[in-house]
Scaffold this active site. Sequence first.
Site, short mmCIF file in Angstrom:
data_model
loop_
_atom_site.label_atom_id
_atom_site.label_comp_id
_atom_site.label_asym_id
_atom_site.label_seq_id
_atom_site.Cartn_x
_atom_site.Cartn_y
_atom_site.Cartn_z
N GLY A 46 5.39 2.82 1.86
CA GLY A 46 5.17 3.86 0.87
C GLY A 46 3.70 4.18 0.67
CB VAL A 72 1.66 -1.83 14.58
CG1 VAL A 72 1.09 -1.72 15.97
CG2 VAL A 72 0.54 -1.82 13.54
N GLY A 73 3.26 -0.14 12.00
CA GLY A 73 3.96 -0.37 10.75
C GLY A 73 3.70 0.76 9.77
N GLY A 126 1.16 3.85 3.10
CA GLY A 126 0.51 4.44 4.25
C GLY A 126 1.04 3.87 5.54
CG ASP A 165 3.70 -7.56 -2.30
OD1 ASP A 165 4.82 -7.94 -2.66
OD2 ASP A 165 3.52 -6.63 -1.49
#
Length: 452
Positions: A26, A22-23, A28, A153
């Site tokens: 960088g 699903v995604g 993983g 983030d």
Amino acid sequence: MALPSQKTELVRDTSLDDWELVGSGGFGCVYKARHKDWGIYVAIKILHKGVRSCNNHLHHSSPLTKLCVEANHMDEAASEFVLRRYGTYQGYLSGKETSMQHGLVMEFMRKGSVESLQEELSGPPPWPLAFRLAHQVALGMTFLHSKNLVHGDLKPSNVLLNVDLNAKLADFGLSRVSTSASNSSRETTGVIEGSYKYMPPEAFEASYEPVRAFDRYSYGILLWSILMGKEPYPWADYTHVKLRIPEGDRPCCKEIDKMKLKVEGLEALVDLMKRCWDESPSKRPTFKECFEVTENIFSKHEKGIHMVVGEVLTKLESPNSYLSSWASNVPPQTPEQSEPNDTVDFDFRKQDSVSGSTKIMSNEDKAKFVDKNRAKLIQNVTEVMAITKELGEMVHPEAYLCVEDKQKTTQDKMRVLYSRTLRSGGVAVKAAFYDALKKHHPKLVERLGGYF
């Protein structure tokens, strides 16, 4: 070496089935998988292949070490508005794998993220939902900061949504107490992919180590993104943002300012947003102050949240349906109106600044352009049939039927083309789409930063 799991279970590959990617990034990949015993779908965050410990000792900066730290921080920050960790993963992803893989087992958020919601809606969510998202993020960050953790983030893709579109904070890969949030990403990429637009001016200094004021600034930019339904400075790269943000540039608020007096509570939220992105870290409000403001604003719209959420969910499940006009935040732009309106408006240059030679886009660059500009292309592309014919057999049959349907709008056709063809077609298909787009919409490609 297995990840530490004092409070949660160790989940092995034999306990999971129905895997789906699903995604990825960088660091993983994230998979959706069904736990056989629990009977639910979970999200599995896996390190990239080949990342493992040496002689049972971890390098201090290794991805596995960071994953361990992320797991510990998720446990410390466990709350209603922070993504829950069920356990740690250990196993083999396929029969061909020969090395043990490690990862985190987390709750699966079925409705993606604020970023994917913006893409699906091609703009901002209705006011009640926008205000609830702002409030829930503030609550999650308040709890995080109470544990002396800095997220580092905070951005739309890291605010995940459950089946009822409630928000939870995720991706604590950069979360820490006293280490630099900027250095960890530069080690592998040279810049902070996507995140630099949410960094405060002081964070562009090489020696900077983030404190809570870092997240408060990011929250201000995130509020702007939620209200506008798009990312800030879409035409600016890392170098330009690094230059201009310390000089005082921030996202343009002209459209929001026009609506401040028309929507109850919006003026207070805009004021909070601007205080959060203040140049001086000491002037940025704490998250306790933030959630007090957002709580008051959301209380004025709470009665309408169930209707709005239902309407948005219907929209997500049926792309041809429309949100009622009263729920829209910012009216969609027509191709003629769609012009850059951010304070920091930089075009990606078509020529190398040193040699002056013309750049050639690789297929990977083209695919990245198509993914990044999804919402803008859905809004502005009109020659859908011509582009579809250029793609030929690359287009999914159902998508082709939709494009041929004269009753559907060009935006509907583009959404189907993305969901049925471009999303699953890989780099080659997206690159071919870019070439066709460049042929039929050269000015649009140029305006969005593409080149030949």
